[in-house]
Design a protein around this motif. Structure first.
Motif, PDB file in Angstrom:
ATOM      1  N   SER A  40      -7.175  -1.022  -0.369  1.00 23.78           N
ATOM      2  CA  SER A  40      -7.934  -0.962  -1.627  1.00 23.78           C
ATOM      3  C   SER A  40      -8.713   0.343  -1.760  1.00 23.78           C
ATOM      4  CB  SER A  40      -8.924  -2.119  -1.724  1.00 23.78           C
ATOM      5  OG  SER A  40      -8.353  -3.304  -1.327  1.00 23.78           O
ATOM      6  N   GLU A  59     -14.651   6.102   6.176  1.00 22.85           N
ATOM      7  CA  GLU A  59     -13.740   5.201   6.918  1.00 22.85           C
ATOM      8  C   GLU A  59     -14.092   5.236   8.396  1.00 22.85           C
ATOM      9  OE1 GLU A  59     -11.109   2.918   6.668  1.00 22.85           O
ATOM     10  OE2 GLU A  59     -11.301   2.999   8.855  1.00 22.85           O
ATOM     11  N   GLN A  85       4.097  -5.031   6.358  1.00 24.74           N
ATOM     12  CA  GLN A  85       5.558  -4.863   6.398  1.00 24.74           C
ATOM     13  C   GLN A  85       6.119  -4.488   5.028  1.00 24.74           C
ATOM     14  OE1 GLN A  85       7.371  -5.844   9.345  1.00 24.74           O
ATOM     15  NE2 GLN A  85       5.443  -6.253  10.373  1.00 24.74           N
ATOM     16  N   VAL A  86       5.763  -5.268   4.001  1.00 21.31           N
ATOM     17  CA  VAL A  86       6.475  -5.181   2.718  1.00 21.31           C
ATOM     18  C   VAL A  86       5.504  -5.117   1.547  1.00 21.31           C
ATOM     19  CG1 VAL A  86       8.509  -6.447   3.545  1.00 21.31           C
ATOM     20  CG2 VAL A  86       6.590  -7.709   2.544  1.00 21.31           C
ATOM     21  N   ASP A 442      -3.061  -8.948   0.446  1.00 18.34           N
ATOM     22  CA  ASP A 442      -1.775  -8.458  -0.024  1.00 18.34           C
ATOM     23  C   ASP A 442      -2.016  -7.102  -0.681  1.00 18.34           C
ATOM     24  OD1 ASP A 442       0.372  -7.959  -1.920  1.00 18.34           O
ATOM     25  OD2 ASP A 442       1.038 -10.016  -1.535  1.00 18.34           O
ATOM     26  N   SER A 443      -1.448  -6.043  -0.086  1.00 18.96           N
ATOM     27  CA  SER A 443      -1.757  -4.682  -0.567  1.00 18.96           C
ATOM     28  C   SER A 443      -1.399  -4.514  -2.035  1.00 18.96           C
ATOM     29  CB  SER A 443      -0.991  -3.640   0.253  1.00 18.96           C
ATOM     30  OG  SER A 443      -1.128  -3.895   1.627  1.00 18.96           O
TER      31      SER A 443
END
Ligand SMILES: Cc1cc2nc3c(=O)[nH]c(=O)nc-3n(C[C@H](O)[C@H](O)[C@H](O)COP(=O)(O)OP(=O)(O)OC[C@H]3O[C@@H](n4cnc5c(N)ncnc54)[C@H](O)[C@@H]3O)c2cc1C
Length: 464
Positions: A40, A59, A85-86, A442-443
């Motif tokens: 985000s 960060e 991963q996805v 979830d990105s």
């Protein structure tokens, strides 16, 4: 006195932003200070920069990416993802990848290439379990999700909150038996939820939503070179000097309608950030926000969160054959959902001899404990005859602790309107929020949420 001086500097800077640029060499004057450079925070930084805002990302780790963990074998250069991963086949993802020049492809996640074993997470012994055909049940599950379309966009809950969403998921399954055959697939995709059957159904729905159900059949986006870290390496090139890595907020001397004044601990010593707005993207647990001068209203809201534990690793020297795949199921639980803490699964990677092992828990655990448990599980696999003889113990090639992972509140809090109160903090004391606690782990969904619901009002608050 100090407080008044800070107020004066901030107020003057707000009126004459450029005349203060020379003031102090190690002071960053910015429109927006962003805390956390995960999915985000990185997305928000790129977007705000595109909109002409000056930003700085603070960060704590030495790279961007948060839960993105890509290991590259030093010899073969092969990569293995042991974090994200996805991605979803959504416009926001395709646009971001285009902006960063990241090549992608569509991957249909087929059934496991090798027949998986279903093993008891406590003993690593086989459990009599055969995975059901989930097609019809996934349809029935999707029909349940479709009752709450706003959940796909955020924690936008009907008022009053429907009882079904507050019900523990195990009881929900009993009420709607037609979705039972989809339980294991939902559990496998929605790893990290802790005590799955006891979680309010709301969190299961948020974790395994319509976009995932759709992409299971139509395909997910994956990076073409199987290196998700590339996304963040390229973002770092764009952000360059607007990035303070290995850095944390040490104290906040002012945070009010005039902006924020923060002291930052960096590897090169302390520095100061004066920003008109603050965007917090880290998990909003009290222990993470201790240095942000929270007021009572903020503290009592964030104090309500519990969190699960989620850990991922790459392990070699196991003796397991290269096609070995195992999922944990329990012999005697509802839908065979394993009781955690325990190993979720063991799957081969494209690096010879290296297996990805994920571990979950209803609450945070120490790294020593989790590592011991993972090694002990692999040794049980060996003792049960799944592995060829090896000399020496299994070893960690890589390990990541993702705590605090899923942030949840009790059903009573949800019913009382927790998420309405939580969202009402947006913009309070010049502070905005995004990140998984505000939507879902979830990105892609977080990029869409940030783009649609966080950045527009944040930008509007500048009066432009
Ligand atoms: C093993 C695993 C697999 C996953 N697989 C997928 C997947 O395939 N697809 C998908 O879309 N999502 C996946 N996810 C979920 C996805 O990673 C998260 O939804 C997403 O990363 C959350 O983004 P975020 O910005 O909220 O938090 P994060 O990405 O965690 O970012 C938070 C950042 O803040 C930093 N930070 C923390 N505290 C501080 C502090 N005090 N000061 C400064 N910085 C701080 C952290 O280092 C981190 O970089 C997976 C997660 C895990 C753990």
């Amino acid at each position: 006195m100090l407080q008044r001086t800070c107020n004066t500097i901030l107020a003057l800077w707000f009126i004459f932003p450029f005349s203060f640029g020379f003031c102090e060499e190690e002071t960053f004057y910015r429109d927006v200070a962003i805390i956390g450079g995960g999915a985000s925070g990185t997305f928000a930084a790129l977007k705000l920069k595109e909109q002409g805002k000056s930003i700085i990302v603070i960060e704590k780790e030495n790279s961007l990416g948060g839960h993105t963990n890509t290991y590259q074998d030093p010899g073969t250069r092969q990569t293995a993802e042991y974090g994200v991963q996805v991605f979803h086949n959504q416009l926001v993802v395709r646009d971001l990848f285009k902006r960063l020049n990241v090549s992608w492809t569509i991957a249909i996640l087929q059934d496991d290439p090798f027949p998986p074993r279903f093993l008891d997470p406590k003993t690593a012994e086989p459990v009599h379990y055969s995975s059901p055909n989930a097609t019809a049940a996934l349809g029935a599950y999707a029909a349940q999700l479709a009752k709450y379309p706003d959940l796909e966009r955020g924690f936008f809950l009907p008022d009053p909150v429907p009882e079904d969403l507050l019900t523990p998921f195990g009881e929900f399954l009993q009420k709607y038996p037609d979705i039972q055959d989809a339980t294991f697939i939902a559990f496998s995709y929605g790893q990290g939820l802790g005590d799955y059957l006891k979680q309010p159904t709301l969190y299961v729905f948020k974790n395994f939503g319509l976009d995932i159900v759709r992409d299971i059949s139509s395909g997910f986006i994956v990076t073409a070179n199987h290196n998700n870290y590339d996304i963040y390496a390229r973002a770092a090139e764009v952000l360059q000097r607007d990035l303070l890595l290995n850095s944390i907020v040490a104290s906040t001397t002012q945070r009010d309608d005039n902006g924020v004044d923060m002291n930052i601990r960096t590897p090169n010593g302390n520095t100061r950030v004066l920003a008109k707005k603050l965007l917090i993207t880290i998990p909003p647990k009290l222990e993470n926000l201790g240095h942000f001068a929270l007021d009572h209203c903020e503290s009592i809201t964030f104090a309500r969160f519990n969190n699960t534990g989620y850990y991922s690793s790459l392990v070699n020297n196991t003796g397991l054959p290269q096609n070995f795949t195992a999922y944990s199921v329990s012999p005697d639980t509802q839908q065979n959902i394993p009781i955690l803490p325990g190993v979720y699964n063991v799957v081969p990677t494209s690096i010879d001899g290296v297996f990805a092992i994920k571990y979950g828990s209803p609450s945070s655990l120490s790294d020593d404990y989790v590592k011991r448990e993972i090694i002990s599980y692999v040794k049980k696999l060996q003792a049960n005859g799944h592995a060829n003889p090896v000399s020496g113990d299994p070893t960690f090639v890589a390990y990541a602790n993702h705590d605090p992972f899923e942030l949840t509140v009790s059903p009573a809090e949800i019913a009382r309107g927790f998420y309405r109160d939580f969202y009402s903090l947006q913009g309070y004391r010049s502070t905005w929020y995004t990140g998984a606690a505000f939507h879902t782990q979830d990105s892609s969904m977080l990029w869409r949420f940030t783009d649609s619901y966080v950045l527009p009002p944040l930008l509007k608050s500048f009066g432009s």
